[in-house]
Design an enzyme around this catalytic site. Structure first.
Site, PDB file in Angstrom:
ATOM      1  N   ASP A 233     -39.348 -36.610  14.829  1.00 48.28           N
ATOM      2  CA  ASP A 233     -40.328 -35.871  14.040  1.00 48.28           C
ATOM      3  C   ASP A 233     -40.663 -36.738  12.834  1.00 48.28           C
ATOM      4  OD1 ASP A 233     -41.762 -34.217  12.375  1.00 48.28           O
ATOM      5  OD2 ASP A 233     -40.494 -32.450  12.712  1.00 48.28           O
ATOM      6  N   GLU A 326     -31.503 -31.786   4.799  1.00 46.81           N
ATOM      7  CA  GLU A 326     -32.595 -31.278   5.637  1.00 46.81           C
ATOM      8  C   GLU A 326     -32.068 -29.981   6.232  1.00 46.81           C
ATOM      9  OE1 GLU A 326     -34.200 -29.791   8.148  1.00 46.81           O
ATOM     10  OE2 GLU A 326     -34.318 -31.420   9.610  1.00 46.81           O
ATOM     11  N   GLU A 335     -31.127 -19.888  10.571  1.00 49.05           N
ATOM     12  CA  GLU A 335     -29.905 -20.700  10.517  1.00 49.05           C
ATOM     13  C   GLU A 335     -29.113 -20.470   9.239  1.00 49.05           C
ATOM     14  OE1 GLU A 335     -30.029 -24.860  11.402  1.00 49.05           O
ATOM     15  OE2 GLU A 335     -31.718 -24.644  12.741  1.00 49.05           O
ATOM     16  N   HIS A 492     -41.384 -30.530  14.648  1.00 54.11           N
ATOM     17  CA  HIS A 492     -40.507 -29.869  15.619  1.00 54.11           C
ATOM     18  C   HIS A 492     -40.272 -28.396  15.247  1.00 54.11           C
ATOM     19  CE1 HIS A 492     -37.371 -30.650  12.593  1.00 54.11           C
ATOM     20  NE2 HIS A 492     -36.596 -29.810  13.251  1.00 54.11           N
TER      21      HIS A 492
END
Length: 554
Positions: A233, A326, A335, A492
């Site tokens: 990406d 990230e 998440e 992505h």
């Protein structure tokens, strides 16, 4: 990050040394013929290849003279001005040859720091005769009669290089062996009990749902595929690289913490930018590969890799100057990795320290696309001639991660949450926020909502972001930023699509200028969960109809 639907001397090993190791053989001095073993040229009159061309010269003096006249480059003067010793001169020559090989006709030799890497001890040209005649370069600087130049025993120096490389090879071999043994032990444990990493004793006690989810979450990051997807990406990876490399002054001499380091790419960006120390943390088995990547690229003395949850391990420092991570998931907060980054910030970031990235925003837009609805809903009514309508039971209540067309966005977008990473709290990540949107075109009905996020990299912890800042605008001002929305290059993360359940009601046509007002909320499905429930309440001008729907992102 998203789930798919110690010392430098011992590790700065030239590539030829690493290739020896990969065969499983020790690279100690065993009399072999590879690498630097053959230190004496068989032909005393071996010709010398030019620095900037393939021309052949009978001796160093001829090469120096022609190089000075044709290419305006005085090798002897550069050696003298930079005060290069034997090893420095070897590095200089190999640096020049490697740059020329890349197509750089005028390599920058303004500072010896440009070629101070140990990798430049490895010859670019096999049996480079120029490296065996370094005395002649020094003598040419002040003339052959000068007594200022101290003669160097080239053969002795090259033997020292050989011995050093042999020592490095052996140490790297031992390190690699230790890592492989560690991995073998870990893998054997997982074969015996795949969940042993979570609980060593299997006494029949059931794990909590949180433990099971965490185990699956971190295990998913142990495999190459997810990291390959993220690294490829380029929107994502280029943004981090560009910010770090374009602002080396922010990183030079600083201590950096990389939360969720994965393959170690961000840590290596920071190390290459001049960070004094980088601590790379990850709780998945990928940390073992990250450690190998770090050593293979010569950053063993800068980057320390630690496996574990950031909340549970103890760092070797009390404070860091910069936190890079990230952490972004689908819909930004899927998440819940940002929770860990915030914890690390509150525990380790020094006052005035920098978060990279520094800001994020969440956006919502009205969505209408009959073809998209057909492909995800109507599809189930006829699958190869079979009725699979049972699959439609929750289709309108599951968030869809997919790329969308710009024509599907039928109104303006609005920021419903801004996240200043230096001050945002975990409590603020569960919310219900208002929004207002204006329809831009006449549409027969509203099919759903689009959610995406934008990421910004500011250079100061006190920098403010305008309420409706756009990455495209900030990039024009020289800042690093990117969007995951449909109006930018695909990432992505794609977009989060929330399809509206028609509930058997007739579609409500919308006209240009209609205003939609509502509230959108994010809530974890349960405490410490990584999945999200997204709730939207809305109403449309000129219509008494008020709607309310919840989607799951998991």
């Amino acid at each position: 990050m998203t789930i798919p639907i110690s010392s430098r001397a011992s590790l700065d090993v030239p590539s030829d040394a690493r290739s020896d190791i990969s065969d499983g053989t020790s690279s100690t001095n065993d009399g072999g013929d590879d690498g630097w073993e053959d230190i004496e040229p068989e032909d005393e009159s071996q010709s010398i290849i030019g620095l900037f061309s393939d021309d052949i010269y009978p001796d160093v003096r001829s090469l120096l003279k022609d190089t000075k006249e044709r290419y305006n480059f005085d090798l002897a003067k550069v050696q003298k001005d930079l005060g290069l010793d034997f090893f420095g001169t070897v590095k200089l020559i190999n640096y020049i040859r490697s740059e020329v090989k890349k197509g750089v006709q005028k390599p920058d030799v303004s500072s010896k720091s440009l070629f101070d890497d140990e990798a430049y001890l490895k010859p670019v040209i096999e049996d480079d005769a120029l490296l065996y005649n370094l005395d002649d370069i020094a003598s040419d600087a002040d003339g052959p009669q000068s007594e200022k130049v101290q003669k160097t025993d080239t053969e002795t120096q090259l033997r020292e290089v050989q011995e050093e490389l042999s020592r490095l090879q052996e140490q790297f071999f031992n390190y690699r062996l230790a890592v492989q043994q560690s991995l073998s032990v870990q893998l054997s444990k997982e074969d015996d009990d795949p969940l042993q990493g979570m609980n060593s004793a299997r006494d029949g006690a059931s794990r909590s749902m949180t433990e099971e989810v965490d185990y699956d979450y971190f295990k998913s990051y142990s495999y190459n595929a997810i990291h390959e997807s993220m690294l490829k990406d380029t929107v994502r990876t280029d943004a981090y690289r560009d910010f770090i490399y374009d602002h080396k002054g922010l990183f030079k001499g600083k201590t950096v913490l990389d939360v969720g380091c994965g393959t170690g790419i961000l840590s290596m960006f920071c190390a290459k930018a001049g960070a004094k120390r980088v601590i790379a943390v990850d709780n998945s088995a990928i940390i073992e590969k990250a450690r190998l990547n770090v050593f293979a690229n010569g950053f063993g003395d800068v980057i320390t890799c630690i496996r574990g949850k950031i909340e549970e391990i103890k760092l070797p420092v009390s404070q860091v100057d910069i936190i890079v991570s990230e952490w972004m998931g689908y819909g930004l907060l899927f998440e819940a990795m940002l929770d860990s980054v915030i914890w690390a910030r509150d525990r380790y970031l020094a006052p005035g320290g920098l978060m990279v990235p520094s800001h994020a925003t969440l956006r919502i837009a009205p969505f209408a696309d009959a073809d998209f609805v057909d492909s995800h809903v109507s599809f189930w009514r006829n699958v190869y001639g079979f009725d699979m309508s049972s699959m439609l039971e929750s289709v309108h209540h599951e968030a869809i991660i997919a790329p969308t067309k710009t024509s599907s966005v039928v109104g303006d977008s609005a920021v419903f949450l801004q996240l200043p990473l230096h001050t945002i709290t975990v409590k603020e990540l569960s919310f219900l926020k208002p929004f207002e949107l204006t329809i831009a075109d006449d549409v027969p009905r509203l099919d759903g909502w689009l959610i995406w996020f934008d990421i910004f990299f500011m250079t100061s912890p006190t920098a403010k972001l305008k309420d409706d800042a756009l990455p495209s605008e900030l990039r024009k001002e020289g800042f690093v930023a990117f969007t995951t929305g449909p109006f930018g290059p695909e990432t992505h993360w794609q977009q989060c699509v929330l399809l509206i359940d028609p509930e058997g009601e007739k579609p409500v046509p919308l006209q240009k200028g209609h205003v939609i007002r509502g509230e959108i909320g994010y809530q974890k499905k349960e405490k410490d969960a990584r999945a999200l429930d997204i709730e939207i309440r809305w109403s449309i001008d000129d219509h008494s109809l008020k709607r309310h729907q919840t989607w799951s992102l998991q």
